[in-house]
Motif scaffolding. Structure first.
Motif, short mmCIF file in Angstrom:
data_model
loop_
_atom_site.label_atom_id
_atom_site.label_comp_id
_atom_site.label_asym_id
_atom_site.label_seq_id
_atom_site.Cartn_x
_atom_site.Cartn_y
_atom_site.Cartn_z
N SER A 48 0.54 -1.54 0.34
CA SER A 48 0.20 -0.34 0.19
C SER A 48 0.72 1.64 -0.35
O SER A 48 0.74 2.80 -0.36
CB SER A 48 -1.21 -0.17 1.28
N LYS A 49 2.18 1.42 0.17
CA LYS A 49 3.44 2.19 0.60
C LYS A 49 3.14 2.33 -0.76
O LYS A 49 3.01 3.59 -1.22
CB LYS A 49 4.30 1.74 1.36
N LEU A 50 3.46 1.61 -2.00
CA LEU A 50 3.77 1.44 -3.31
C LEU A 50 3.28 2.49 -4.12
O LEU A 50 2.70 3.47 -4.75
CB LEU A 50 4.50 0.44 -3.22
N GLU A 51 1.72 2.13 -3.87
CA GLU A 51 0.06 2.05 -4.69
C GLU A 51 0.43 3.68 -3.98
O GLU A 51 -0.04 4.18 -4.58
CB GLU A 51 -1.11 1.01 -3.70
N THR A 52 0.46 3.80 -3.33
CA THR A 52 0.51 5.59 -2.71
C THR A 52 1.31 6.48 -3.26
O THR A 52 0.47 7.30 -3.89
CB THR A 52 0.41 5.22 -1.11
N ASN A 53 2.05 6.18 -3.79
CA ASN A 53 3.14 6.94 -4.30
C ASN A 53 3.08 6.13 -5.90
O ASN A 53 3.90 6.87 -6.75
CB ASN A 53 4.25 6.33 -3.71
N ASP A 54 1.44 5.65 -6.38
CA ASP A 54 1.64 5.33 -8.06
C ASP A 54 1.93 4.17 -8.59
O ASP A 54 3.10 4.61 -9.71
CB ASP A 54 1.80 7.17 -8.19
N ILE A 55 2.89 3.74 -7.25
CA ILE A 55 3.88 2.35 -8.25
C ILE A 55 3.03 1.38 -8.37
O ILE A 55 2.47 0.57 -7.45
CB ILE A 55 5.27 2.52 -7.57
N ASP A 56 2.46 0.66 -9.37
CA ASP A 56 1.94 -0.48 -9.78
C ASP A 56 2.01 -1.57 -9.45
O ASP A 56 3.46 -2.02 -9.10
CB ASP A 56 2.36 -0.61 -11.10
N CYS A 57 1.96 -2.45 -8.41
CA CYS A 57 2.68 -3.55 -7.65
C CYS A 57 1.54 -4.07 -7.53
O CYS A 57 0.30 -3.90 -7.54
CB CYS A 57 3.74 -3.26 -6.56
N PHE A 58 1.99 -5.74 -7.31
CA PHE A 58 0.75 -6.69 -6.60
C PHE A 58 1.33 -8.13 -6.27
O PHE A 58 2.45 -7.87 -5.46
CB PHE A 58 -0.19 -7.29 -8.29
N LYS A 77 11.20 -1.23 -14.59
CA LYS A 77 11.55 0.02 -14.72
C LYS A 77 10.58 1.05 -13.35
O LYS A 77 12.00 2.06 -12.96
CB LYS A 77 10.27 0.49 -15.25
N ASN A 78 10.10 0.72 -12.58
CA ASN A 78 10.35 1.46 -10.58
C ASN A 78 10.82 0.66 -9.83
O ASN A 78 10.29 1.44 -8.44
CB ASN A 78 8.26 1.10 -10.66
N LEU A 79 11.29 0.62 -10.34
CA LEU A 79 12.38 -0.66 -9.00
C LEU A 79 13.40 0.37 -8.40
O LEU A 79 13.28 0.55 -7.30
CB LEU A 79 13.55 -1.35 -9.82
N VAL A 80 13.69 1.52 -9.09
CA VAL A 80 14.43 2.84 -8.64
C VAL A 80 13.29 3.34 -7.35
O VAL A 80 13.92 4.09 -6.18
CB VAL A 80 15.99 3.05 -9.28
N GLU A 81 12.68 4.13 -8.13
CA GLU A 81 11.83 4.68 -7.43
C GLU A 81 11.49 3.97 -6.35
O GLU A 81 11.11 4.67 -4.97
CB GLU A 81 10.44 4.80 -7.88
N ALA A 82 10.54 2.87 -6.24
CA ALA A 82 10.11 2.19 -4.74
C ALA A 82 11.62 1.85 -4.07
O ALA A 82 11.20 1.86 -2.61
CB ALA A 82 10.00 0.44 -5.89
N GLN A 83 12.75 1.66 -4.33
CA GLN A 83 13.68 1.32 -4.05
C GLN A 83 14.04 2.41 -2.36
O GLN A 83 13.97 2.25 -1.64
CB GLN A 83 15.04 0.68 -4.40
#
Ligand SMILES: [Zn+2]
Length: 139
Positions: free
Chosen positions: A25-35, A62-68
């Motif tokens: 949910s932390k990633l989703e809050t920041n508009d990073i698609d994940c499941f 493509k979202n790896l760096v952002e997510a980290q």
């Protein structure tokens, strides 16, 4: 479209669904698609966790760096737990985390569909969960 951009990788693995959903949910809050994958199996029987390699949190490469960097810069969860700011209204325990409500667990079919199509059509509602008595509440 560059096929590399749509590559899906396992970002993290978890032993328990609560933790997995908090990060998700932390990633989703920041508009990073994940499941999450393998979540239901482990929810039903935690013993499968080892055999399955844990609950997998998948993201696009493509979202790896952002997510980290997102997880590195915000440690709200740890802060909440350590400082004990939030107290369970039912049992007065400070062992409380913010996470998606477990009262609305998705069915297996829903999980399967979202897994197959790599979409997550639902926004989870975050509530405070008490590890001590299982109470869920809003602040
Ligand atoms: Zn409680």
């Amino acid at each position: 479209m560059n096929p590399d951009e749509e590559k899906i990788i396992v970002f993290m693995t978890f032993d328990n669904p609560v933790e997995a959903n908090i990060i998700k949910s932390k990633l989703e809050t920041n508009d990073i698609d994940c499941f999450l994958s393998d979540e239901n199996i482990i929810s039903i029987n935690p013993l499968y966790s080892n055999a399955m390699g844990g609950i997998k949190l998948n993201i696009f490469e493509k979202n790896l760096v952002e997510a980290q960097s997102l997880l590195n810069e915000s440690n709200e969860l740890e802060v909440d737990k350590e400082s004990g700011k939030i107290q369970c209204p039912k049992c007065s325990s400070y062992n409380v985390v913010l996470g998606p409500s477990s009262k609305k667990r998705y069915g297996f079919f829903t999980m399967l569909v979202s897994f197959l199509f790599f979409v997550h059509p639902f926004k989870t509602r975050n509530v405070y969960c008490c590890f001590n008595c299982g109470n869920e509440f809003n602040k």
